[in-house]
Structures are given as structure tokens and as C-alpha cells.
Enzyme design. Structure first.
Site, PDB file in Angstrom:
ATOM      1  N   THR A 112       0.814  -1.223   0.000  1.00  0.00           N
ATOM      2  CA  THR A 112       0.000   0.000   0.000  1.00  0.00           C
ATOM      3  C   THR A 112       0.850   1.275   0.000  1.00  0.00           C
ATOM      4  OG1 THR A 112      -0.188  -0.175   2.397  1.00  0.00           O
ATOM      5  CG2 THR A 112      -2.017  -1.048   1.098  1.00  0.00           C
ATOM      6  N   GLU A 165      16.662  -0.636   1.763  1.00  0.00           N
ATOM      7  CA  GLU A 165      18.001  -0.322   2.254  1.00  0.00           C
ATOM      8  C   GLU A 165      17.873   0.319   3.628  1.00  0.00           C
ATOM      9  OE1 GLU A 165      19.780   2.208  -0.637  1.00  0.00           O
ATOM     10  OE2 GLU A 165      18.147   3.658  -0.588  1.00  0.00           O
ATOM     11  N   GLU A 183      32.948  -6.772  -5.200  1.00  0.00           N
ATOM     12  CA  GLU A 183      33.464  -5.454  -4.838  1.00  0.00           C
ATOM     13  C   GLU A 183      34.246  -5.539  -3.538  1.00  0.00           C
ATOM     14  OE1 GLU A 183      29.517  -3.760  -4.985  1.00  0.00           O
ATOM     15  OE2 GLU A 183      29.492  -3.487  -2.817  1.00  0.00           O
ATOM     16  N   HIS A 238      27.728   1.530  -1.299  1.00  0.00           N
ATOM     17  CA  HIS A 238      27.146   0.448  -0.503  1.00  0.00           C
ATOM     18  C   HIS A 238      27.701   0.482   0.917  1.00  0.00           C
ATOM     19  CE1 HIS A 238      26.365  -2.121  -4.342  1.00  0.00           C
ATOM     20  NE2 HIS A 238      25.311  -1.395  -4.021  1.00  0.00           N
TER      21      HIS A 238
END
Lengths: 289, 291
Positions: free
Chosen positions: A17, A98, A209, A246
Site C-alpha cells: 500500500t 536499504e 566489490e 554500498h
């Protein structure tokens, strides 16, 4: 075949929603995924774009047979929402969210693993099998269907890998973003094992990475693989002690840095590229083309 | 969020732990997040020898872990209870969103108490939504002045070379690292590289703030780039062009835009006098040629 999802995959969107959740419900359904509903506690009984909204994952699973969740709840609610999804029997959770506290990520990923649920993320761009199921932020119209698996932490590197594979006429089976946070539900090796077992996948692009040991720990498995692996490790030029976008991308112990990861993967037989723009050319060569 | 030694000691003292004083040196203990094993790790070190003990998130800190840690540090028998109490405080702090709690040195006092010599502590800034008590420590950001300025906006920046001529502003952490790697390989000098995170579509004012921050570094070349999955590249271009009118960038502006509605964005950038590219390699080569 492909990995993680199939034609039978039935998806719910947790947080449906909200703006992000409703937007993804539309996008995922429009790109061919079977989205069967969504969950927002306290909003059960409503509809979003014709999809039923349930108060809980248990209700959603019972009513729809959902086995997969794309999670868009605000970060403070992710801990509860992820546990609820696993407890309800969901087998694949994409944590698109995140800014989930490390402690929460640690607990929820440990819980999911103990219960046999695959978690992508936190901070995952999701996974997509072009032409079948899209559980990602990637637009399948830019993806070529084919025989190469892609696994990367970064969503951007997933998209770039697919782009440079396409330049060489190579398409993808499944693209998987495992997420950029320090603690993840799945690491590179978990996904490589699935690609190795997938008869449709003929080669794998792996983008790693700096930070963490995921790539380093994947090297022993790469050595056993029967399919070529093209690997790139990004972030090698990063200044020390800086977070590179990140949360998990930060230079650390030796095996967390680019040279050690590259060396481990090279020793395992991976075809190493200097950057992501080389993955198509390297894969073409590795496949003997 | 990093605490000072004094702030850390206050936290321990408030939990009944002896702070400072004279005592025999035992070594160093810390609890950290072990990201790859998805658990906390109790790390004890004495005479340069380190032992890392995993703490299962389902069981918490078990007695055998405490015994192994005490043995490694040669904690005197009469100080065992005090030592175990100290480690339990460390673990409570770890469960209160501390990323790292380190005590160095750990001291064994003659009265049987274990004392804290020095404290280094870092909390998970992301978890501040459930810790109103952290407000007393204020907003402490790591990094250089420029990196902090971008962080306040919600972006992430790294400043590898304070004398660099290039500022790169891109959408995505992977691109942030890739652009820096590729420009570095081309021998270009990069002042700062920025990942806009979720900011590209938050409007002109946000973009203006990004440009103001970039402008303070007086770049000779600014690269703006990203691959857009949603059909919004043109909206992004519109915001960039409007922001550049409000906070004009000095020097050349090279753009690389790909993805949904990228051709429209490139046309807009060309009309605005920027140098648009649809290929990342070409854009980076154009940036690096003027390094």
C-alpha cells in the site's frame, strides 16, 4: 530452468500500500510475474490495482499460495516483516529495502537460512529471469534472454553486465543482485552453486566489490565449476576507510580488498576483467566464440 | 557513530564496570560484527595472539565462550566473575546496535575486579530511529568536509585526491566504484566521486545542493552519469539542467545517460551545452583526455 524462480512462482509484495510497494506491484506484474497480492498490517481487505491486500503473510500464503515476497516495507519494519514471511513459509524473499540496521540483518538472515528460505539483500535490486519472472528493479525490455547467469552485489552492475553481454550477442538466464549491505542473506557462492546446477546456464558473470569475504570465499567453489566464470572486482581504487556507496563496500582486511579477491578468483580459474565493460568480450572468449 | 573514549567509559561505568585504576595488563577484548558468518564475534587478544569466538545469534553468549576467552587472556581465577560480567556488558551493547565495542587495555585489579583502561565504540548510525538517547552525541559524520556535505544531503561521496580535477556524480554504488576505477586506470585525477543514492528524482532543489557541493571543489570537468531502469532519464536531465542554471558548474560537463528515455535526456543535455554520451566508455574517455 534458470534459477530462484520459475513459471509457478507466486509473488506477494510486502508493503504494497506504500508508493514504492504499489509501484513495484504494477511493474512486476506488467513484466510477466504472477503477483497474487500484497501485505500491509491493518490494511487487509483493500485492493491495490485489483490485487488483494492481506493483514499478514500467513493470510496471504493461505489465500493465494504465494511462495515469494518482494519486500518494500520501511526499514524499521523490515525485521518483523522478514521473520513473518519466513514463518509463513515463503521460500524466496527479495529485500529491496536499504538502511536496515546491521543487527536486524544479522538476525533475519540467520533465521531465514535456518528455515530454508533464500533471502536476497538487504539493499538488493532483486532477480530477474527475462521472459519469465521479474522480481527486480531492472526493466526486462533491456535484457536479452540467453544462457549466461549474472550475480553481483550492485543492481547497477547487474544492469551493466547484461548490457555488455548483449553487446556481444549474449543473453542472460537469470540476473541476481545479492545486495550491497555488510550482512546479506545470500553470498556469491550461494548463487554460483545454483547456476552450476542449472542446465540452461552455460557461463556465469560474477561482479564483486571491496569489503567482506563473499568473493574470496566463493573462489574454492569456482575452482570446482564446470562452467566458465568471468569475474570483476570493483572498488580497487577506493581511498582507505571510505564507504563506497554500498554500506558493505569499504576496504578492510587483506582478503576483503580487490587484489586478494582477484588473486583468489584467478587461481580458481576465473576469467578476470579489469572492469565491467569487459565481461561480454571475456565471456565470448571463454565460451570459445 | 563513533564515541570518544570518555563517552565509552561513562557507558561502562553506568553498567557497574570498574573504569581505569591500576592493575595487571590482560590484553584487549572486543565484540564485532562478523558479516560473513552472520553473527557477532568475541575477539580476545593477549601478547599479540588473537582468538575470535563466534556468538550464535540464536543462543547468545554461552558460558563456554566466556571460559575460552578468559583462558586465552589468563584471567586470574578470582577475577573470573568480574571478567564475565564485563563481557556480558559488551554483548548487551552489541545487541543495542553497537557495531564494535573494544576495550584496550583490560586490566585485572588486585581486588579481583576487571577494569576498563580504554574504550573504542561505534554504533550503527542506521539504527538511530530506535535510539533517541543517541541524540546527546550529536551528528558525527566521518570523512572529509566535502564527503560530509554530500552525506548530509543523503548521498555518499569519496574524495580520493584533494588536488584532482574531476568530480563524478553518478547514480548507483557500483557505478561510483566503476567510474573511479576506470578513470584511475586512465591516469585521470579524480577529486571526488559521488553516488546520488535515491536523490536523482527528488527535484531541482536537491540537485542544486549537489551542484553547489560539487562547485565548491572547482572541478575542471564534471561527469554526470547513470543508467535508468524506470522511464525517468528525461526527468533527471530536466532537474540537472535546471540545477545548473541555479548553481552553475565550472568547466566542462560530460554526461553519460543510458536506459529508459535516455535519447530524450541526451538531446536535452546537448541543447544545454553539455557533452552527452550514450556509452560509459566514451564518456570516461572524454573526461580522461583532459585529465
Amino acid at each position: 530452468m534458470a534459477i530462484l524462480t520459475g513459471p509457478e512462482t507466486r509473488v506477494i509484495v510486502q508493503g504494497i500500500t506504500g508508493n514504492v510497494g504499489s509501484g513495484f506491484a504494477r511493474r512486476l506484474a506488467a513484466s510477466g510475474s504472477t503477483v497474487v497480492g500484497g501485505v500491509t498490517p491493518g490494511r487487509g481487505g483493500r485492493q491495490v490495482d485489483g490485487l488483494p491486500v492481506f493483514d499478514s503473510c500467513h493470510e496471504a500464503v493461505t489465500a493465494t499460495g504465494a511462495d515469494t515476497s518482494f519486500m518494500c516495507v520501511p526499514a524499521p519494519f523490515a525485521f518483523d516483516a522478514c521473520h513473518e514471511a519466513v514463518d509463513a513459509g515463503i521460500k524466496l524473499v527479495v529485500l529491496y529495502i536499504e538502511n536496515i540496521p546491521f543487527l536486524d540483518a544479522l538476525r533475519m538472515t540467520a533465521y531465514a537460512r535456518a528455515r530454508g528460505t533464500v533471502v536476497l539483500g538487504p539493499n538488493s535490486a532483486g532477480c530477474v529471469t527475462p521472459g519469465r519472472v521479474n522480481l527486480s528493479e531492472l526493466d526486462p525490455k533491456f535484457l536479452l534472454k540467453g544462457n549466461i547467469g549474472v550475480v553481483a552485489k550492485s543492481g547497477a552492475m547487474c544492469a551493466e553486465s547484461a548490457n555488455y553481454l548483449r553487446e556481444e550477442g549474449l543473453g542472460v538466464t537469470t540476473i541476481v543482485s545479492i545486495g550491497g549491505d555488510p550482512v546479506l542473506g545470500a553470498y556469491h557462492r550461494d548463487i554460483l552453486e545454483r547456476f552450476e546446477a542449472d542446465p540452461e546456464t552455460k557461463g556465469v558473470v560474477m561482479v564483486g566489490e571491496i569489503g567482506g569475504r563473499s568473493e574470496y570465499d566463493a573462489a574454492p567453489f569456482v575452482k570446482t565449476m564446470t562452467k566458465p566464470v568471468v569475474a570483476v572486482i570493483i572498488g580497487g581504487s577506493s581511498p582507505p576507510d571510505r564507504q563506497m556507496g554500498h554500506l558493505g563496500a569499504r576496504l578492510g582486511a587483506e582478503e576483503e580488498n580487490a587484489p586478494a579477491k582477484r588473486a583468489a578468483l584467478a587461481a580458481a580459474g576465473a576469467h578476470l576483467g579489469d572492469n565491467v565493460t569487459e565481461v561480454g568480450r571475456l565471456m565470448r572468449r571463454a565460451l570459445g566464440g | 557513530m563513533i564515541l570518544t573514549d570518555e563517552e565509552g567509559k561513562r557507558l561502562f561505568a553506568a553498567r557497574g564496570v570498574a573504569v581505569a585504576g591500576e592493575g595487571a595488563l590482560l590484553g584487549r577484548i572486543s565484540i564485532r560484527l562478523d558479516r560473513d558468518r552472520r553473527c557477532h564475534a568475541l575477539v580476545v587478544e593477549r601478547d599479540g595472539k588473537e582468538m575470535s569466538l563466534s556468538i550464535d545469534p540464536f543462543t547468545g553468549l554461552l558460558a563456554f565462550v566466556l571460559r575460552r576467552a578468559a583462558k586465552h587472556l589468563s584471567v586470574p581465577e578470582e577475577a573470573r566473575a568480574s571478567f564475565e560480567a564485563l563481557v556480558r556488558v559488551l554483548y548487551v551493547l552489541a545487541l543495542s546496535d553497537a557495531l564494535r565495542v573494544e576495550i584496550d587495555p583490560v586490566l585485572a585489579r588486585a581486588d579481583g575486579a576487571i577494569a576498563v583502561g580504554g574504550v573504542a565504540m561505534e554504533f550503527d548510525r542506521i539504527a538511530r530511529f530506535r535510539h533517541p538517547e543517541w541524540a546527546e552525541y550529536g551528528e558525527r559524520l566521518p570523512g572529509t568536509e566535502a564527503e560530509q556535505a554530500f552525506m548530509r544531503l543523503g548521498a555518499v561521496a569519496a574524495e580520493p585526491d584533494p588536488h584532482g580535477r574531476i568530480v563524478a556524480v553518478v547514480s548507483g554504488a557500483g557505478l561510483m566504484m566503476t567510474v573511479l576505477d576506470m578513470l584511475t586506470a586512465m591516469k585521470a585525477t579524480v577529486r571526488c566521486v559521488v553516488d546520488m543514492q535515491g536523490l536523482p528524482l527528488q527535484g531541482v532543489e536537491v540537485m542544486r545542493s549537489i551542484f553547489e557541493n560539487a562547485g565548491r571543489m572547482s572541478p575542471k570537468i564534471t561527469l554526470i552519469g547513470g543508467r535508468f531502469q524506470a522511464p525517468v532519464a528525461d526527468r533527471f536531465a530536466e532537474a540537472v539542467i535546471a540545477a545548473n542554471k541555479l548553481a552553475p558548474l565550472t568547466g566542462r560537463v560530460v554526461t553519460w545517460i543510458a536506459g529508459n528515455r535516455a535519447p530524450e535526456a541526451q538531446a536535452m543535455f546537448a541543447a544545454a551545452g553539455f557533452e552527452p554520451h550514450d556509452d560509459m566508455r566514451a564518456a570516461l574517455a572524454a573526461v580522461a583526455k583532459d585529465r
